[in-house]
Design a protein around this motif. Structure first.
Motif, PDB file in Angstrom:
ATOM      1  N   THR A 160      11.738  -7.388  20.061  1.00 39.91           N
ATOM      2  CA  THR A 160      11.590  -8.812  19.927  1.00 39.91           C
ATOM      3  C   THR A 160      12.914  -9.934  19.886  1.00 39.91           C
ATOM      4  OG1 THR A 160       9.441  -7.986  18.435  1.00 39.91           O
ATOM      5  CG2 THR A 160      10.151 -10.690  18.265  1.00 39.91           C
ATOM      6  N   TYR A 161      12.580 -10.581  20.714  1.00 43.44           N
ATOM      7  CA  TYR A 161      13.693 -11.598  20.957  1.00 43.44           C
ATOM      8  C   TYR A 161      12.904 -12.822  20.119  1.00 43.44           C
ATOM      9  CZ  TYR A 161      16.372 -15.636  22.561  1.00 43.44           C
ATOM     10  OH  TYR A 161      17.302 -16.834  22.481  1.00 43.44           O
ATOM     11  N   VAL A 162      14.438 -12.808  18.813  1.00 39.10           N
ATOM     12  CA  VAL A 162      13.742 -14.165  17.924  1.00 39.10           C
ATOM     13  C   VAL A 162      14.745 -15.010  18.116  1.00 39.10           C
ATOM     14  CG1 VAL A 162      12.969 -12.102  16.086  1.00 39.10           C
ATOM     15  CG2 VAL A 162      15.644 -12.710  16.557  1.00 39.10           C
ATOM     16  N   GLY A 163      15.645 -14.876  18.414  1.00 38.16           N
ATOM     17  CA  GLY A 163      16.618 -16.336  19.208  1.00 38.16           C
ATOM     18  C   GLY A 163      18.464 -16.113  17.790  1.00 38.16           C
ATOM     19  N   HIS A 164      18.587 -16.706  18.283  1.00 36.83           N
ATOM     20  CA  HIS A 164      20.692 -16.941  17.265  1.00 36.83           C
ATOM     21  C   HIS A 164      19.980 -17.556  16.639  1.00 36.83           C
ATOM     22  CE1 HIS A 164      24.687 -15.891  16.014  1.00 36.83           C
ATOM     23  NE2 HIS A 164      24.468 -14.588  16.458  1.00 36.83           N
ATOM     24  N   PRO A 165      20.402 -17.474  14.781  1.00 32.25           N
ATOM     25  CA  PRO A 165      19.833 -18.301  13.538  1.00 32.25           C
ATOM     26  C   PRO A 165      21.280 -19.389  14.158  1.00 32.25           C
ATOM     27  CG  PRO A 165      20.965 -16.063  13.110  1.00 32.25           C
ATOM     28  CD  PRO A 165      20.248 -16.189  14.806  1.00 32.25           C
ATOM     29  N   LEU A 166      22.075 -18.727  14.303  1.00 36.68           N
ATOM     30  CA  LEU A 166      23.966 -20.073  14.701  1.00 36.68           C
ATOM     31  C   LEU A 166      22.794 -21.045  15.737  1.00 36.68           C
ATOM     32  CD1 LEU A 166      26.595 -17.883  15.025  1.00 36.68           C
ATOM     33  CD2 LEU A 166      25.907 -19.609  13.275  1.00 36.68           C
ATOM     34  N   ALA A 167      22.529 -21.296  16.684  1.00 30.34           N
ATOM     35  CA  ALA A 167      21.834 -21.746  17.616  1.00 30.34           C
ATOM     36  C   ALA A 167      21.288 -22.761  16.851  1.00 30.34           C
ATOM     37  CB  ALA A 167      21.149 -21.079  18.494  1.00 30.34           C
ATOM     38  N   SER A 168      20.243 -22.611  15.873  1.00 30.55           N
ATOM     39  CA  SER A 168      19.113 -23.380  14.984  1.00 30.55           C
ATOM     40  C   SER A 168      20.196 -24.638  14.008  1.00 30.55           C
ATOM     41  CB  SER A 168      18.275 -23.070  14.620  1.00 30.55           C
ATOM     42  OG  SER A 168      17.174 -21.763  15.484  1.00 30.55           O
ATOM     43  N   ASP A 169      21.388 -23.564  13.504  1.00 37.05           N
ATOM     44  CA  ASP A 169      21.790 -24.002  12.689  1.00 37.05           C
ATOM     45  C   ASP A 169      22.917 -25.158  12.999  1.00 37.05           C
ATOM     46  OD1 ASP A 169      20.608 -22.572  10.822  1.00 37.05           O
ATOM     47  OD2 ASP A 169      22.205 -21.513  10.451  1.00 37.05           O
ATOM     48  N   ILE A 170      23.268 -24.825  13.948  1.00 43.74           N
ATOM     49  CA  ILE A 170      24.058 -26.478  14.938  1.00 43.74           C
ATOM     50  C   ILE A 170      23.820 -26.873  15.430  1.00 43.74           C
ATOM     51  CG2 ILE A 170      26.529 -26.308  16.604  1.00 43.74           C
ATOM     52  CD1 ILE A 170      27.166 -23.260  15.268  1.00 43.74           C
ATOM     53  N   PRO A 171      23.889 -27.886  15.638  1.00 41.11           N
ATOM     54  CA  PRO A 171      23.043 -29.681  16.239  1.00 41.11           C
ATOM     55  C   PRO A 171      23.634 -29.293  17.545  1.00 41.11           C
ATOM     56  CG  PRO A 171      24.842 -29.836  15.045  1.00 41.11           C
ATOM     57  CD  PRO A 171      24.728 -28.482  14.746  1.00 41.11           C
ATOM     58  N   LEU A 172      22.604 -29.491  18.790  1.00 38.35           N
ATOM     59  CA  LEU A 172      23.401 -29.441  19.901  1.00 38.35           C
ATOM     60  C   LEU A 172      24.313 -30.813  20.253  1.00 38.35           C
ATOM     61  CD1 LEU A 172      19.634 -29.877  21.417  1.00 38.35           C
ATOM     62  CD2 LEU A 172      20.688 -28.315  21.450  1.00 38.35           C
ATOM     63  N   GLN A 173      24.614 -31.773  20.139  1.00 38.10           N
ATOM     64  CA  GLN A 173      25.466 -32.471  20.310  1.00 38.10           C
ATOM     65  C   GLN A 173      26.204 -32.036  18.800  1.00 38.10           C
ATOM     66  OE1 GLN A 173      26.157 -33.844  23.457  1.00 38.10           O
ATOM     67  NE2 GLN A 173      27.586 -34.898  22.085  1.00 38.10           N
ATOM     68  N   PRO A 174      27.644 -31.711  18.897  1.00 42.50           N
ATOM     69  CA  PRO A 174      28.895 -32.107  17.707  1.00 42.50           C
ATOM     70  C   PRO A 174      29.063 -33.212  17.567  1.00 42.50           C
ATOM     71  CG  PRO A 174      29.711 -31.525  19.959  1.00 42.50           C
ATOM     72  CD  PRO A 174      28.392 -31.819  19.998  1.00 42.50           C
ATOM     73  N   ASP A 175      29.455 -33.869  16.204  1.00 44.39           N
ATOM     74  CA  ASP A 175      29.814 -35.091  16.093  1.00 44.39           C
ATOM     75  C   ASP A 175      31.628 -34.811  15.450  1.00 44.39           C
ATOM     76  OD1 ASP A 175      30.243 -38.175  15.046  1.00 44.39           O
ATOM     77  OD2 ASP A 175      29.238 -37.565  13.200  1.00 44.39           O
ATOM     78  N   ILE A 176      32.346 -34.963  16.633  1.00 48.32           N
ATOM     79  CA  ILE A 176      33.356 -35.325  16.269  1.00 48.32           C
ATOM     80  C   ILE A 176      34.498 -35.872  15.561  1.00 48.32           C
ATOM     81  CG2 ILE A 176      36.060 -34.846  17.267  1.00 48.32           C
ATOM     82  CD1 ILE A 176      34.761 -33.770  20.128  1.00 48.32           C
ATOM     83  N   THR A 177      34.118 -37.308  15.673  1.00 47.42           N
ATOM     84  CA  THR A 177      34.575 -37.902  14.706  1.00 47.42           C
ATOM     85  C   THR A 177      33.960 -38.028  13.110  1.00 47.42           C
ATOM     86  OG1 THR A 177      34.801 -39.791  16.184  1.00 47.42           O
ATOM     87  CG2 THR A 177      35.079 -40.698  14.672  1.00 47.42           C
ATOM     88  N   GLY A 178      33.420 -37.392  12.903  1.00 51.48           N
ATOM     89  CA  GLY A 178      32.291 -37.037  11.760  1.00 51.48           C
ATOM     90  C   GLY A 178      32.520 -36.265  10.991  1.00 51.48           C
ATOM     91  N   ALA A 179      33.393 -34.737  11.738  1.00 52.09           N
ATOM     92  CA  ALA A 179      33.351 -33.739  11.167  1.00 52.09           C
ATOM     93  C   ALA A 179      34.924 -34.283  10.605  1.00 52.09           C
ATOM     94  CB  ALA A 179      33.758 -32.844  12.700  1.00 52.09           C
ATOM     95  N   ARG A 180      35.970 -34.858  11.131  1.00 53.37           N
ATOM     96  CA  ARG A 180      37.307 -35.199  11.233  1.00 53.37           C
ATOM     97  C   ARG A 180      36.684 -36.076   9.878  1.00 53.37           C
ATOM     98  NH1 ARG A 180      40.361 -35.532  16.600  1.00 53.37           N
ATOM     99  NH2 ARG A 180      40.096 -34.208  17.739  1.00 53.37           N
ATOM    100  N   GLN A 181      36.293 -36.594   9.939  1.00 55.27           N
ATOM    101  CA  GLN A 181      36.442 -37.975   8.720  1.00 55.27           C
ATOM    102  C   GLN A 181      36.022 -37.386   7.484  1.00 55.27           C
ATOM    103  OE1 GLN A 181      33.346 -40.938   9.874  1.00 55.27           O
ATOM    104  NE2 GLN A 181      34.985 -42.032  10.489  1.00 55.27           N
TER     105      GLN A 181
END
Length: 401
Positions: A160-181
């Motif tokens: 059964t294909y269940v997908g990869h959990p990291l793909a749900s945990d990680i947002p589709l669009q990173p927030d570089i500025t927010g992460a650096r803050q």
């Protein structure tokens, strides 16, 4: 009370298993589920009881495993004996760690205990003959990549294909500025401290990886800093476990004694935040490369193992690439510099190629976005449902006898 035995053999397995256990705790039919075996802190936070230390199993490579083999075999023998006698479960769920778990699963399945395995061994990359052992050991394979189910179905193994959990945990669009803050707050920096170029450096989560890979990565930082002299440049290194901090601190001190101006920050955990904040990534081959791809980051993948281990792996493999981003894309979308090719000059040159060509970075980000959409599934829930369904089926079967 239903019982689930589970084994995760390393930090990445702990990360994969925790959402499954969390989802199981939310399924009404699984109320009071007893969960035990071998697991890490994330699993234990969900009510899991780890009866043996996960760290003993966290080795990589043939030569390295030989050193730990007596301790590993002792644990496996004790685990199987426990699961066949006083702690017999309704179902066993192996989380990755195939060298350990398949042997456990085979014995349990022969004794009538249903076995599920979450995360397919990389039979599509190397050791294809292992599928015969899987057929004897596993009732159902829970696959994290979509192309894997066809391989198992051809071999007559339920999958059964269940997908990869990291793909749900990680947002589709990173927030570089927010992460650096956020990182600046964690490190008690001023908000503009991380302005400039940020390089994430991930040398691995095992002691053997720090021994063989980290020294080259630190030398690469020196080469890159020299190439970008006069520019604001920051190297961020997430420290996977507490025991790895000391050797990394030693390498950092040695490098800064030679290059006092180099900016290197060791950060406990926070790998995702570091990756999100980065402009480019230098990374050891492994699950973390998929994390970097899901954060849409240009990267250079590297790996070093002892000569003998490298020769054995080379003969066992049949794909031209080892990094998950390249495997999933079916081509070299990011460079891989392994073994003797992993020199500081070559690694620094490959990193500069990304920094000097933003248009190529944009193209790569588009490929990684497509990959992200394909892998994005409610993985923890799907695995939990598969476990609950098997337990319920077993209970119904026992009642009807």
């Amino acid at each position: 009370m239903p019982k689930l035995a589970c084994v995760a053999g390393e930090p990445s397995g702990d990360l994969l298993a925790a959402p499954v256990l969390s989802a199981l705790n939310q399924i009404p039919d699984m109320a009071g589920l007893e969960m035990y075996g071998i697991g890490g802190p994330l699993m234990q936070a969900q009510g899991f009881r780890s009866d043996w230390p996960m760290e003993t199993l966290s080795v990589r490579g043939y030569v390295e495993a030989l050193k730990q083999l007596p301790a590993i075999l002792k644990i496996r023998k004790a685990l199987v004996h426990s699961l066949l006698t006083s702690n017999r479960p309704d179902i066993f769920l192996g989380i990755d760690a195939p060298d350990f778990n398949l042997g456990v699963e085979m014995q349990l399945r022969e004794a009538g205990i249903p076995t599920l395995h979450f995360v397919s061994p990389s039979i599509w990359a190397w050791r294809a003959g292992r599928i015969k052992k899987i057929a004897k050991a596993v009732d159902r394979m829970l696959c994290i990549f979509p192309f894997e189910t066809e391989i198992y179905e051809r071999a007559g193994i339920a999958a059964t294909y269940v997908g990869h959990p990291l793909a749900s945990d990680i947002p589709l669009q990173p927030d570089i500025t927010g992460a650096r803050q956020k990182l600046s707050q964690l490190m008690h920096f001023s908000p503009d401290k991380l302005a400039g170029t940020v390089v994430a450096v991930l040398p691995g989560s095992r002691a053997s990886e720090i021994e063989f890979i980290a020294p080259v990565f630190f030398e690469t930082m020196a080469v890159l800093a020299n190439k970008l002299k006069g520019q604001a440049l920051h190297f961020l290194i997430p420290v996977a476990t507490a025991r790895l901090r000391a050797p990394l601190e030693t390498l950092k001190s040695q490098l800064q004694n030679q290059y006092p101006d180099i900016q290197i920050y060791l950060i406990d955990g926070q790998a995702d935040l570091v990756l999100e904040a980065a402009d480019v990534v230098l990374i050891a081959s492994g699950t973390a490369t998929l994390q970097a791809a899901l954060w849409k980051k240009p990267m250079v993948i590297s790996y070093k193992v002892p000569w003998l281990t490298g020769q054995i792996m080379k003969r066992q493999g049949y794909l031209p690439y080892v990094g998950l981003p390249n495997i999933l894309c079916g081509e070299f979308v990011v460079p891989e510099l392994l073994q003797n090719e992993a020199t500081p000059d070559a690694l620094a040159k490959a990193l500069m190629a990304w920094l000097d060509h933003p248009a190529k970075v944009t193209q790569l980000q588009s490929r990684f976005a497509q990959m992200h959409e394909t892998l994005r599934r409610p993985t923890g829930l799907l695995v939990a449902q598969a476990v609950a369904q098997e337990i319920k089926f077993k209970q119904t079967k026992a009642t009807s006898i």
